[in-house]
Write a protein that holds these residues in place. Structure first.
Motif, PDB file in Angstrom:
ATOM      1  N   ASN A  28       0.818  -1.205   0.000  1.00 45.98           N
ATOM      2  CA  ASN A  28       0.000   0.000   0.000  1.00 45.98           C
ATOM      3  C   ASN A  28       0.856   1.260   0.000  1.00 45.98           C
ATOM      4  O   ASN A  28       1.848   1.353   0.725  1.00 45.98           O
ATOM      5  N   ARG A  30      -0.812   4.146   0.547  1.00 44.37           N
ATOM      6  CA  ARG A  30      -1.769   5.068   1.139  1.00 44.37           C
ATOM      7  C   ARG A  30      -1.101   5.905   2.229  1.00 44.37           C
ATOM      8  O   ARG A  30      -0.138   5.471   2.856  1.00 44.37           O
ATOM      9  N   ASP A  90      -8.478   7.779   0.957  1.00 41.52           N
ATOM     10  CA  ASP A  90      -7.659   6.565   0.960  1.00 41.52           C
ATOM     11  C   ASP A  90      -6.695   6.485   2.149  1.00 41.52           C
ATOM     12  O   ASP A  90      -5.955   5.501   2.281  1.00 41.52           O
TER      13      ASP A  90
END
Length: 352
Positions: A28, A30, A90
């Protein structure tokens, strides 16, 4: 009819949790926020960041330690911090701390931008077996515990028992209060097993934590929105929350010890209304009194007033979860104010 998914969350303990989180961070990109309080910032944050090599990938948000942070003011502060650091839909909020951090962080994540993902990383025994699990989030209002809140699960929960080494003795003891509750409401084997424990000694608690989590997860999966069966988890909490909220002279009784005191009172009520045998009542109460450093209750009128505000009440009636025997609990049991007062008097006789 409810249309939201009733339950979707996972928990991982120790090596499984480390493996899962490493994979999560690698996959990820994010924006990651970590919520800590002033204690976990000192004792837990560096260890957590070093485990996953994420020092340059995270933004740390800090709140004061203690129940004072479960407030609307703190919610406003954190939302402003998220906005100032350009958090978006997100982004992920990691709640690294005890029950206050997970309750507050979960609430903020659930309302920011109409909901962003969050992960609980509980650092206290109480949070590892109870507060970080089940999706209940919220803050206190006008001195009433959890009056503002919602139910929304983290995407997962990571339990690392190494954090328990950072805790003072009273925090471990507080966590045991909830573990004893699980035994009483659901699992006689767990009750008798932990009844032999010396709760003042640090032991390997991974198995006990896992058993406790499985009990709560099983109950929550059957009743995510707290309409029925999940209410059995409130055993000891109706009176316990009132005791916790009415702590006098600036001395705050911990949640766990308040719940133990509440369980003793509600065991007495269980004896009166559900006829739990006197022999069992005495044996359970003796175990709790001998193990936990409990104190006499001096503010009974204030406690009754707080119980009148309890969110489980309906149409002015006190509704409790009570046990008929070890391992069997019933919810929505109507209890009169007089019997509650009797239970408080019973509790105080144990301290004469």
């Amino acid at each position: 009819m409810r249309t939201l998914k009733p339950y979707k969350s996972k928990f991982f303990i120790n090596s499984d949790g480390i493996f899962y989180l490493n994979s999560f961070f690698k996959k990820n990109n994010r924006k990651i926020f970590i919520l800590v309080d002033s204690n976990t910032k000192i004792f837990c944050l560096d260890y957590f960041i070093s485990l996953f090599n994420i020092k340059n990938k995270t933004i740390v948000l800090t709140i004061p330690s203690g129940e004072v942070s479960k407030s609307v003011d703190c919610v406003t502060f954190l939302i402003n911090e998220l906005i100032n650091h350009n958090a978006d839909k997100d982004s992920v909020l990691f709640n690294l701390g005890g029950g206050v951090v997970s309750d507050l962080g979960g609430f903020v994540a659930s309302i920011f931008n109409r909901g962003i993902s969050y992960v609980n990383v509980p650092t206290t025994l109480l949070a590892q077996v109870d507060a970080s699990l089940g999706g209940k989030n919220g803050v206190n209002f006008n001195g009433i515990k959890n009056k503002i809140g919602l139910i929304n699960n983290p995407i997962f929960t990571i339990i690392l028992t190494d954090f328990l080494k950072t805790l003072p003795e009273e925090e471990i003891i507080s966590g045991y209060g909830e573990i004893f509750k699980y035994g009483l409401i659901s699992n006689p084997k767990l009750w008798f097993k932990i009844s032999s424990f010396d709760i003042y000694k640090v032991v390997d608690l991974e198995e006990i934590i896992h058993q406790s989590v499985m009990i709560k997860e099983s109950i929550v999966k059957q009743d995510f929105y707290d309409d029925g069966l999940r209410k059995v988890l409130n055993f000891g909490h109706t009176i316990g929350h009132a005791i916790e909220s009415c702590s006098e002279d600036g001395f705050q009784i911990s949640h766990g010890l308040s719940v133990v005191s509440g369980m003793i009172c509600e065991l007495y009520i269980s004896h009166v209304l559900l006829k739990i045998p006197k022999k069992d009542l005495n044996q359970i109460v003796r175990t709790l009194v001998n193990k936990f450093p409990l104190k006499k209750i001096n503010n009974k009128d204030s406690i009754i007033n707080f119980i009148r505000q309890d969110k489980k009440n309906k149409k002015g009636k006190f509704l409790f979860s009570l046990i008929s025997k070890i391992g069997t609990c019933y919810f929505d049991q109507e209890v009169s104010e007089d019997i509650v007062k009797e239970s408080l008097n019973f509790y105080n006789t144990l301290h004469d």
